[in-house]
Motif scaffolding. Sequence first.
Motif, PDB file in Angstrom:
ATOM      1  N   ALA A 179     -14.796   0.326  -0.884  1.00 17.29           N
ATOM      2  CA  ALA A 179     -13.361   0.388  -0.625  1.00 17.29           C
ATOM      3  C   ALA A 179     -12.602   0.293  -1.948  1.00 17.29           C
ATOM      4  O   ALA A 179     -13.108  -0.227  -2.947  1.00 17.29           O
ATOM      5  CB  ALA A 179     -12.955  -0.745   0.303  1.00 17.29           C
ATOM      6  N   ALA A 180     -11.375   0.817  -1.954  1.00 20.12           N
ATOM      7  CA  ALA A 180     -10.539   0.704  -3.149  1.00 20.12           C
ATOM      8  C   ALA A 180     -10.340  -0.768  -3.491  1.00 20.12           C
ATOM      9  O   ALA A 180     -10.295  -1.629  -2.604  1.00 20.12           O
ATOM     10  CB  ALA A 180      -9.192   1.363  -2.904  1.00 20.12           C
ATOM     11  N   PRO A 181     -10.242  -1.099  -4.777  1.00 18.07           N
ATOM     12  CA  PRO A 181     -10.079  -2.513  -5.140  1.00 18.07           C
ATOM     13  C   PRO A 181      -8.810  -3.101  -4.536  1.00 18.07           C
ATOM     14  O   PRO A 181      -7.741  -2.479  -4.562  1.00 18.07           O
ATOM     15  CB  PRO A 181     -10.012  -2.476  -6.669  1.00 18.07           C
ATOM     16  CG  PRO A 181      -9.673  -1.065  -7.027  1.00 18.07           C
ATOM     17  CD  PRO A 181     -10.249  -0.215  -5.950  1.00 18.07           C
ATOM     18  N   GLY A 182      -8.951  -4.297  -3.995  1.00 14.36           N
ATOM     19  CA  GLY A 182      -7.816  -4.978  -3.392  1.00 14.36           C
ATOM     20  C   GLY A 182      -7.104  -5.862  -4.388  1.00 14.36           C
ATOM     21  O   GLY A 182      -7.290  -5.761  -5.610  1.00 14.36           O
ATOM     22  N   GLY A 184      -6.956  -3.111  -8.905  1.00  9.11           N
ATOM     23  CA  GLY A 184      -6.163  -3.390  -7.728  1.00  9.11           C
ATOM     24  C   GLY A 184      -4.828  -4.034  -8.060  1.00  9.11           C
ATOM     25  O   GLY A 184      -4.547  -4.361  -9.222  1.00  9.11           O
ATOM     26  N   PRO A 185      -4.010  -4.242  -7.058  1.00  7.68           N
ATOM     27  CA  PRO A 185      -2.707  -4.892  -7.276  1.00  7.68           C
ATOM     28  C   PRO A 185      -2.876  -6.274  -7.887  1.00  7.68           C
ATOM     29  O   PRO A 185      -3.804  -7.016  -7.567  1.00  7.68           O
ATOM     30  CB  PRO A 185      -2.134  -4.994  -5.853  1.00  7.68           C
ATOM     31  CG  PRO A 185      -2.868  -3.969  -5.049  1.00  7.68           C
ATOM     32  CD  PRO A 185      -4.233  -3.883  -5.650  1.00  7.68           C
ATOM     33  N   GLY A 186      -1.985  -6.620  -8.795  1.00 11.93           N
ATOM     34  CA  GLY A 186      -1.969  -7.954  -9.380  1.00 11.93           C
ATOM     35  C   GLY A 186      -2.950  -8.180 -10.509  1.00 11.93           C
ATOM     36  O   GLY A 186      -2.988  -9.283 -11.066  1.00 11.93           O
ATOM     37  N   VAL A 187      -3.721  -7.181 -10.866  1.00 11.83           N
ATOM     38  CA  VAL A 187      -4.695  -7.353 -11.946  1.00 11.83           C
ATOM     39  C   VAL A 187      -4.000  -7.209 -13.291  1.00 11.83           C
ATOM     40  O   VAL A 187      -3.303  -6.224 -13.552  1.00 11.83           O
ATOM     41  CB  VAL A 187      -5.846  -6.322 -11.836  1.00 11.83           C
ATOM     42  CG1 VAL A 187      -6.733  -6.373 -13.081  1.00 11.83           C
ATOM     43  CG2 VAL A 187      -6.661  -6.587 -10.587  1.00 11.83           C
ATOM     44  N   ARG A 188      -4.222  -8.191 -14.155  1.00 11.00           N
ATOM     45  CA  ARG A 188      -3.694  -8.140 -15.513  1.00 11.00           C
ATOM     46  C   ARG A 188      -4.844  -8.312 -16.498  1.00 11.00           C
ATOM     47  O   ARG A 188      -5.794  -9.040 -16.233  1.00 11.00           O
ATOM     48  CB  ARG A 188      -2.653  -9.243 -15.725  1.00 11.00           C
ATOM     49  CG  ARG A 188      -1.383  -9.051 -14.911  1.00 11.00           C
ATOM     50  CD  ARG A 188      -0.391 -10.185 -15.141  1.00 11.00           C
ATOM     51  NE  ARG A 188       0.866  -9.956 -14.427  1.00 11.00           N
ATOM     52  CZ  ARG A 188       1.061 -10.245 -13.151  1.00 11.00           C
ATOM     53  NH1 ARG A 188       0.072 -10.801 -12.447  1.00 11.00           N
ATOM     54  NH2 ARG A 188       2.224 -10.004 -12.568  1.00 11.00           N
TER      55      ARG A 188
END
Length: 322
Positions: free
Chosen positions: A24-27, A74-78
């Motif tokens: 699945a796409a990274p969450g 994914g969202p929120g990754v920095r």
Amino acid sequence: MRAITITEPGGPEVLAWSEVAEPAAPGEGEVLIEVAASAVNRADLLQRQGFYDPPPGASPYPGLECSGTVAAVGPGVRGWSVGERVCALLSGGGYAQRVVVPAGQVLPVPAGVSPVEAAALPEVVCTVWSNVFRGDSGLREGQTLLVHGGGSGIGTMAIQLAVARGARVAVTAGSAEKLAVCRELGAQVLVNYREEDFAEVLRGEVDVVLDIMGASYLDRNLRALATGGRIAVIGLQGGRKGELNLGALLAKRATVTATSLRARPAGEKAAIVAAVREEVWPLIEEGRVRPVVDRVLPMSEAGEAHRIVERSGHTGKIILTP
């Protein structure tokens, strides 16, 4: 994509290089890695045999570490961008062409280390660091570390890290060839367990024991231990059930711990990975510590890699490339 699947619990022949669904796409907080290499750990053999299932939500495929390239975030990754070369500590899924992993378990490929060699680092470094050096009871400069299985991936890394931090290292191994490698890496006391009793050689001298054997070594580990020492059990190759002399444990004011890495919460793993990046990665980039790679095989030959590990026919790590 392709991945190594376990057709049924059993021997190395049950491993198949199969077409499987894409991950699945990274969450939220996750990274997708295009795998360049993975490494074989004894935990993979236990999973193949049906004795060590992945934790809930983890990939069903074997493989507790990998290296590769960030393919998506994914969202929120920095802190991570598509195209960066990385390696990662996994809960499973390294024996595949792509894997999703929490961003906190990702590390940059150290300078001076090839992308393939980097696959040999995350699991062994995190295991050694968290069991040998963490906390008040961790190994300190001038103390003695005893490493069982000195020629293994865990062993070769533990020797180097302990030497780099000013400790004295004793090892056990089953051949002159493996002991010679341990000596080259800095081990000072070399015990062939087929010919000598390490407890007699090291009686009362050892501050920390890194033990892959478990039950069969408990009594001798305790005899080798110094007052205030610690036995860190990370494997059960010598059995699960044994007797421990509590009187001797009390007399030496000693500690026995038993830990595993795979099932820890993501936050704990992220904390270990962050400490490894700060404390160990500079040693690797300075050339004072290096991954020891026995051989590199195609991932389609994972069964052969498992056979080699089962008969202890390797020194360091065996790497698989998809």
